[in-house]
Design a protein around this motif. Sequence first.
Motif, PDB file in Angstrom:
ATOM      1  N   ILE A 281     120.659 -18.470 -28.895  1.00 28.00           N
ATOM      2  CA  ILE A 281     119.781 -18.324 -29.898  1.00 28.00           C
ATOM      3  C   ILE A 281     119.611 -16.870 -30.582  1.00 28.00           C
ATOM      4  O   ILE A 281     119.557 -16.114 -29.884  1.00 28.00           O
ATOM      5  N   ALA A 282     119.593 -17.010 -31.837  1.00 32.29           N
ATOM      6  CA  ALA A 282     119.683 -15.297 -32.427  1.00 32.29           C
ATOM      7  C   ALA A 282     118.571 -14.767 -32.154  1.00 32.29           C
ATOM      8  O   ALA A 282     117.529 -14.901 -32.021  1.00 32.29           O
ATOM      9  N   GLY A 283     119.073 -13.510 -31.736  1.00 32.06           N
ATOM     10  CA  GLY A 283     118.014 -12.229 -31.103  1.00 32.06           C
ATOM     11  C   GLY A 283     117.871 -12.551 -29.747  1.00 32.06           C
ATOM     12  O   GLY A 283     116.982 -11.674 -29.140  1.00 32.06           O
ATOM     13  N   ARG A 284     118.188 -13.419 -29.059  1.00 31.62           N
ATOM     14  CA  ARG A 284     117.830 -13.835 -27.566  1.00 31.62           C
ATOM     15  C   ARG A 284     119.054 -13.728 -26.684  1.00 31.62           C
ATOM     16  O   ARG A 284     118.930 -14.407 -25.507  1.00 31.62           O
ATOM     17  N   GLY A 285     120.308 -13.427 -27.171  1.00 27.65           N
ATOM     18  CA  GLY A 285     121.395 -13.232 -26.322  1.00 27.65           C
ATOM     19  C   GLY A 285     122.171 -14.675 -26.316  1.00 27.65           C
ATOM     20  O   GLY A 285     121.709 -15.758 -26.864  1.00 27.65           O
ATOM     21  N   ALA A 286     123.107 -14.713 -25.712  1.00 24.91           N
ATOM     22  CA  ALA A 286     124.034 -15.767 -25.336  1.00 24.91           C
ATOM     23  C   ALA A 286     124.036 -16.135 -23.982  1.00 24.91           C
ATOM     24  O   ALA A 286     123.895 -15.197 -22.872  1.00 24.91           O
ATOM     25  N   ARG A 287     124.228 -17.418 -23.481  1.00 24.42           N
ATOM     26  CA  ARG A 287     124.254 -17.854 -22.233  1.00 24.42           C
ATOM     27  C   ARG A 287     125.397 -18.612 -21.964  1.00 24.42           C
ATOM     28  O   ARG A 287     125.942 -19.570 -22.888  1.00 24.42           O
ATOM     29  N   VAL A 288     126.025 -18.998 -20.807  1.00 25.15           N
ATOM     30  CA  VAL A 288     127.091 -19.928 -20.299  1.00 25.15           C
ATOM     31  C   VAL A 288     126.788 -20.389 -19.135  1.00 25.15           C
ATOM     32  O   VAL A 288     126.295 -19.969 -17.983  1.00 25.15           O
ATOM     33  N   GLY A 289     127.239 -21.837 -18.878  1.00 23.74           N
ATOM     34  CA  GLY A 289     126.778 -22.604 -17.769  1.00 23.74           C
ATOM     35  C   GLY A 289     127.884 -23.721 -17.762  1.00 23.74           C
ATOM     36  O   GLY A 289     128.698 -23.782 -18.544  1.00 23.74           O
ATOM     37  N   PRO A 290     128.030 -24.516 -16.630  1.00 20.32           N
ATOM     38  CA  PRO A 290     128.863 -25.537 -16.611  1.00 20.32           C
ATOM     39  C   PRO A 290     128.555 -26.606 -17.280  1.00 20.32           C
ATOM     40  O   PRO A 290     127.472 -26.949 -17.720  1.00 20.32           O
ATOM     41  N   LEU A 291     129.526 -27.450 -17.937  1.00 22.74           N
ATOM     42  CA  LEU A 291     129.454 -28.643 -18.667  1.00 22.74           C
ATOM     43  C   LEU A 291     129.090 -29.661 -17.683  1.00 22.74           C
ATOM     44  O   LEU A 291     129.632 -30.015 -16.653  1.00 22.74           O
ATOM     45  N   ARG A 292     127.867 -30.093 -18.219  1.00 22.48           N
ATOM     46  CA  ARG A 292     127.288 -31.366 -17.260  1.00 22.48           C
ATOM     47  C   ARG A 292     126.527 -32.183 -18.066  1.00 22.48           C
ATOM     48  O   ARG A 292     126.265 -31.976 -19.363  1.00 22.48           O
ATOM     49  N   ALA A 293     126.276 -33.357 -17.494  1.00 23.33           N
ATOM     50  CA  ALA A 293     125.783 -34.359 -18.402  1.00 23.33           C
ATOM     51  C   ALA A 293     124.029 -34.438 -18.412  1.00 23.33           C
ATOM     52  O   ALA A 293     123.571 -34.946 -19.598  1.00 23.33           O
ATOM     53  N   ALA A 294     123.566 -33.638 -17.818  1.00 28.76           N
ATOM     54  CA  ALA A 294     122.063 -33.351 -17.920  1.00 28.76           C
ATOM     55  C   ALA A 294     121.829 -31.892 -17.520  1.00 28.76           C
ATOM     56  O   ALA A 294     122.635 -31.261 -16.993  1.00 28.76           O
TER      57      ALA A 294
END
Length: 284
Positions: free
Chosen positions: A133-146
């Motif tokens: 989200i602009a101005g709030r950094g980037a995140r990464v996580g595992p691909l999952r269905a939920a």
Amino acid sequence: MSTRGLDLDLLLGTAREAVLAAAAFALDPGAELRVETKQHDKDLVTQVDRGAERIIAECLAPTAIPLHGEEEHRVEGFEERTGPAWVVDPIDGTTNYVATHRDWAVSLALVDGGAPVIAALADPVAGRLMTAIAGRGARVGPLRAAGDGRDDEPIPMAPDLALERGAAIVPFNSLRGVPGADGVVSAALAARAYGSAALEIAEVARGGAVAFLHGGLKPWDMAAAVLLAQETGALVTRVDGSALDARRAGSVLAATPTAHARILELLAQARDAENGTGDPAPRV
């Protein structure tokens, strides 16, 4: 209508679910691929591209925000639109999806007035989902269905490495179409090209490359990854250093601040030499 006053967390959650659903379908479409061509014989599309875009459109429908996509959805007057619109590439890197079965992405962004404000980018083969989200950094996580992404890890700010200390991602068509691109390749520690612009720009965001250079991308190729790069400290402009408007097709330069300055210098020298207004660019 603008994104001001909208619940961006709720919209990101919807975007996550849309991308996850499309990625799951693309990983297991349940039928043999039917490969067609669009504008030329190297511009591939499959029924999975179209099906994934329809899945995303269905998921996003409750937001009542229009969708501008590569395959079947268009927003009239998108280049001049002042309100928000979703921008999607259901499979960025279709040739890879068909031929090598890796290095393809599902890319979704919310763009408002030319600026990406939400990004959800899946690398399904690597099992990775990147969001911002602009101005709030980037995140990464595992691909999952939920999951709502609360357990995803922040993507750290990329170190401000010089061009000579990292890899530059320069697709082959940029070597032909961007004067000075060969000098960028020569100056960089290494050169790479993967075949998915979204993942290539995201590599700058993740610190795996110091620069990405391309002579011409569509909004759906770049919008999500541009936000990821910006949120991790990269500078993102056109190749002449002018501001990038994610509503409009064009060149993209995403790089660490130090590498960005060096690349602009090399490209300017090449343009001057080509126009006869300066000395030839030095060999590097």
